[in-house]
Design a protein around this motif. Structure first.
Motif, mmCIF file in Angstrom:
data_model
loop_
_atom_site.group_PDB
_atom_site.id
_atom_site.type_symbol
_atom_site.label_atom_id
_atom_site.label_comp_id
_atom_site.label_asym_id
_atom_site.label_seq_id
_atom_site.Cartn_x
_atom_site.Cartn_y
_atom_site.Cartn_z
ATOM 1 N N SER A 14 89.577 98.682 -18.742
ATOM 2 C CA SER A 14 90.745 98.154 -18.040
ATOM 3 C C SER A 14 90.350 97.728 -16.630
ATOM 4 O O SER A 14 89.363 98.214 -16.067
ATOM 5 C CB SER A 14 91.862 99.200 -17.960
ATOM 6 N N HIS A 15 91.167 96.846 -16.080
ATOM 7 C CA HIS A 15 90.970 96.383 -14.707
ATOM 8 C C HIS A 15 92.142 96.863 -13.862
ATOM 9 O O HIS A 15 92.835 96.088 -13.214
ATOM 10 C CB HIS A 15 90.806 94.866 -14.692
ATOM 11 N N VAL A 16 92.342 98.174 -13.890
ATOM 12 C CA VAL A 16 93.507 98.782 -13.259
ATOM 13 C C VAL A 16 93.358 98.918 -11.749
ATOM 14 O O VAL A 16 94.362 99.059 -11.051
ATOM 15 C CB VAL A 16 93.796 100.161 -13.906
ATOM 16 N N LEU A 17 92.143 98.862 -11.232
ATOM 17 C CA LEU A 17 91.954 99.030 -9.799
ATOM 18 C C LEU A 17 92.291 97.754 -9.044
ATOM 19 O O LEU A 17 91.978 96.650 -9.487
ATOM 20 C CB LEU A 17 90.524 99.451 -9.493
ATOM 21 N N PHE A 18 92.892 97.931 -7.902
ATOM 22 C CA PHE A 18 93.403 96.811 -7.114
ATOM 23 C C PHE A 18 92.377 96.313 -6.091
ATOM 24 O O PHE A 18 91.564 97.071 -5.579
ATOM 25 C CB PHE A 18 94.685 97.229 -6.385
ATOM 26 N N ASN A 21 88.558 93.030 -7.896
ATOM 27 C CA ASN A 21 88.134 92.025 -8.879
ATOM 28 C C ASN A 21 89.363 91.239 -9.315
ATOM 29 O O ASN A 21 90.244 90.943 -8.506
ATOM 30 C CB ASN A 21 87.347 92.641 -10.022
ATOM 31 N N ASP A 22 89.465 90.871 -10.582
ATOM 32 C CA ASP A 22 90.575 90.027 -11.037
ATOM 33 C C ASP A 22 91.717 90.832 -11.643
ATOM 34 O O ASP A 22 92.502 90.314 -12.431
ATOM 35 C CB ASP A 22 90.087 88.978 -12.030
ATOM 36 N N GLY A 23 91.826 92.090 -11.249
ATOM 37 C CA GLY A 23 92.957 92.908 -11.639
ATOM 38 C C GLY A 23 94.070 92.785 -10.614
ATOM 39 O O GLY A 23 94.218 91.743 -9.975
ATOM 40 N N PRO A 24 94.878 93.829 -10.420
ATOM 41 C CA PRO A 24 95.991 93.766 -9.470
ATOM 42 C C PRO A 24 95.517 93.500 -8.043
ATOM 43 O O PRO A 24 94.434 93.935 -7.634
ATOM 44 C CB PRO A 24 96.627 95.153 -9.583
ATOM 45 N N ALA A 25 96.376 92.830 -7.302
ATOM 46 C CA ALA A 25 96.045 92.528 -5.913
ATOM 47 C C ALA A 25 96.287 93.719 -4.997
ATOM 48 O O ALA A 25 95.665 93.830 -3.933
ATOM 49 C CB ALA A 25 96.851 91.327 -5.424
ATOM 50 N N ASP A 26 97.206 94.615 -5.388
ATOM 51 C CA ASP A 26 97.567 95.721 -4.506
ATOM 52 C C ASP A 26 97.851 96.981 -5.324
ATOM 53 O O ASP A 26 97.882 96.954 -6.554
ATOM 54 C CB ASP A 26 98.782 95.350 -3.649
ATOM 55 N N ALA A 47 88.732 102.979 -15.523
ATOM 56 C CA ALA A 47 88.804 101.881 -14.566
ATOM 57 C C ALA A 47 87.456 101.179 -14.578
ATOM 58 O O ALA A 47 86.461 101.726 -14.102
ATOM 59 C CB ALA A 47 89.127 102.409 -13.178
ATOM 60 N N THR A 48 87.412 99.978 -15.131
ATOM 61 C CA THR A 48 86.139 99.270 -15.314
ATOM 62 C C THR A 48 86.184 97.899 -14.646
ATOM 63 O O THR A 48 86.185 96.857 -15.318
ATOM 64 C CB THR A 48 85.808 99.120 -16.814
ATOM 65 N N PRO A 49 86.238 97.857 -13.318
ATOM 66 C CA PRO A 49 86.208 96.560 -12.639
ATOM 67 C C PRO A 49 84.894 95.841 -12.909
ATOM 68 O O PRO A 49 83.876 96.463 -13.225
ATOM 69 C CB PRO A 49 86.351 96.937 -11.164
ATOM 70 N N HIS A 50 84.935 94.531 -12.768
ATOM 71 C CA HIS A 50 83.717 93.744 -12.973
ATOM 72 C C HIS A 50 82.634 94.144 -11.979
ATOM 73 O O HIS A 50 82.905 94.404 -10.799
ATOM 74 C CB HIS A 50 84.013 92.258 -12.791
ATOM 75 N N SER A 51 81.421 94.172 -12.463
ATOM 76 C CA SER A 51 80.243 94.237 -11.608
ATOM 77 C C SER A 51 79.401 93.033 -11.992
ATOM 78 O O SER A 51 78.787 93.003 -13.063
ATOM 79 C CB SER A 51 79.465 95.538 -11.818
ATOM 80 N N SER A 52 79.413 92.024 -11.138
ATOM 81 C CA SER A 52 78.789 90.743 -11.460
ATOM 82 C C SER A 52 78.374 90.062 -10.164
ATOM 83 O O SER A 52 78.618 90.578 -9.063
ATOM 84 C CB SER A 52 79.780 89.860 -12.225
ATOM 85 N N SER A 53 77.788 88.890 -10.289
ATOM 86 C CA SER A 53 77.430 88.133 -9.088
ATOM 87 C C SER A 53 78.682 87.753 -8.302
ATOM 88 O O SER A 53 78.668 87.755 -7.066
ATOM 89 C CB SER A 53 76.646 86.878 -9.477
ATOM 90 N N ARG A 54 79.765 87.481 -8.999
ATOM 91 C CA ARG A 54 81.018 87.129 -8.323
ATOM 92 C C ARG A 54 81.685 88.352 -7.726
ATOM 93 O O ARG A 54 82.270 88.287 -6.633
ATOM 94 C CB ARG A 54 81.961 86.448 -9.317
ATOM 95 N N TYR A 55 81.645 89.469 -8.446
ATOM 96 C CA TYR A 55 82.259 90.716 -7.993
ATOM 97 C C TYR A 55 81.171 91.794 -7.957
ATOM 98 O O TYR A 55 81.032 92.574 -8.907
ATOM 99 C CB TYR A 55 83.375 91.148 -8.940
ATOM 100 N N PRO A 56 80.394 91.873 -6.885
ATOM 101 C CA PRO A 56 79.254 92.797 -6.844
ATOM 102 C C PRO A 56 79.677 94.240 -6.561
ATOM 103 O O PRO A 56 79.253 94.864 -5.583
ATOM 104 C CB PRO A 56 78.395 92.219 -5.721
ATOM 105 N N ASN A 57 80.509 94.774 -7.444
ATOM 106 C CA ASN A 57 80.975 96.143 -7.274
ATOM 107 C C ASN A 57 79.918 97.149 -7.702
ATOM 108 O O ASN A 57 79.110 96.882 -8.589
ATOM 109 C CB ASN A 57 82.246 96.371 -8.099
ATOM 110 N N ASP A 58 79.973 98.312 -7.081
ATOM 111 C CA ASP A 58 79.148 99.441 -7.505
ATOM 112 C C ASP A 58 79.999 100.696 -7.385
ATOM 113 O O ASP A 58 81.204 100.626 -7.108
ATOM 114 C CB ASP A 58 77.868 99.537 -6.679
ATOM 115 N N ASP A 201 91.448 96.054 -22.201
ATOM 116 C CA ASP A 201 90.953 95.062 -21.235
ATOM 117 C C ASP A 201 92.124 94.525 -20.417
ATOM 118 O O ASP A 201 92.229 93.330 -20.161
ATOM 119 C CB ASP A 201 90.203 93.928 -21.937
ATOM 120 N N ALA A 202 93.029 95.432 -20.039
ATOM 121 C CA ALA A 202 94.232 95.031 -19.306
ATOM 122 C C ALA A 202 93.879 94.581 -17.893
ATOM 123 O O ALA A 202 92.990 95.128 -17.249
ATOM 124 C CB ALA A 202 95.209 96.202 -19.249
ATOM 125 N N HIS A 203 94.643 93.576 -17.428
ATOM 126 C CA HIS A 203 94.473 93.064 -16.066
ATOM 127 C C HIS A 203 95.744 93.200 -15.229
ATOM 128 O O HIS A 203 95.688 93.042 -14.013
ATOM 129 C CB HIS A 203 94.043 91.597 -16.105
#
Length: 262
Positions: A14-18, A21-26, A47-58, A201-203
């Motif tokens: 899920s992309h539950v974290l705000f 990445n491309d999940g919630p804004a707030d 909570a599985t936000p993207h980790s990518s070149s666009r969203y370099p999360n760790d 894979d909810a956004h």
């Protein structure tokens, strides 16, 4: 809620974290998603936000919004458990050191959620995943039914599963939310025993909500729901052997090639 499927589903993707990445804004959007998940019978959400070149999360960038969401859920009395993780783009893996990869394991365990590219060809996909396995990681492959390169060569899934990879389908794929190819291919993977988990894979709370159980029922796989959404996820999070799949009927359709429109 879907009472017949129980009320202890584990949503592995899920992309539950705000805000990261491309999940919630707030935080309000994250809370709305969490409430919706609980209403749908989901008791644990990764909570599985993207980790990518666009969203370099760790793990560090993920920790802040995760902790804030947990605190707000506790204040509101929503007993949803939210665990850390990440959806790591396979093309981004080479840019991440092993310690950083390990810290993004699902529930801080040994399994990584790896995202295939949305491209017609992915020559490095198998090699990159095999390298992760050789390095000691376990791989849960995100939504292979939505990957054009895998549509072109379905045997990729068979080979990867043979190497120990597990696959996670998106629930919405099974009811046509991502098109007919994804729906038929996802069903084929389930019927052939090449799918091991179904996640949301909810956004957000409305357009791409955290729903799993009702989609499995609509697609005719309610009998596998316990294994797909509770037993396998629990084994992944605990780092133990995945339980054997329950016996089901043989594949009903010869879609392995027609799943990609051939």
């Amino acid at each position: 809620m879907v009472p017949s499927l129980g009320s202890s589903l584990i949503d592995m993707h899920s992309h539950v974290l705000f805000g990261i990445n491309d999940g919630p804004a707030d935080i309000a959007g994250s809370l709305a998603m969490a409430r919706r998940a609980w209403e749908e019978g989901i008791t644990t959400m990764l909570a599985t936000p993207h980790s990518s070149s666009r969203y370099p999360n760790d793990a560090e960038t993920i920790a802040g919004p995760l902790e804030e969401l947990r605190e707000q859920l506790a204040q509101e009395g929503v007993p949803l458990e939210v665990l850390p993780g990440a959806e790591i783009a396979v093309g981004h893996v080479a840019e991440i050191d092993d310690a950083t990869l390990t810290a993004m394991g699902l529930g801080e365990g040994p399994w990584l959620l790896i995202e295939p590219p949305f491209a017609p060809v992915a020559p490095a996909l198998e090699g990159s995943i095999v390298e992760l396995i050789r390095a000691g990681h376990h791989v849960l492959l995100a939504h292979p039914e939505r990957a054009p390169a895998i549509h072109r060569d379905p045997a990729i899934v068979e080979r990867l599963v043979g190497d120990g990879v597990l696959t996670s389908l998106t629930a919405g794929s099974l009811v046509g939310r991502f098109g007919s190819h994804a729906r038929r291919f996802g069903i084929e993977l389930l019927e052939r025993g090449l799918a091991h988990n179904v996640a949301s894979d909810a956004h957000d709370a409305y357009d791409r909500p955290p729903s799993i159980g009702r989609e499995l029922e609509r697609a005719g796989f309610a009998g596998l729901a316990g294994w797909l959404t509770e037993e396998v996820p629990a084994a992944i999070l605990e780092g133990v052997e995945v339980p054997a799949r329950p016996q089901t009927a043989a594949p009903r359709r010869g879609l392995w090639r027609r799943a990609v429109g051939r």
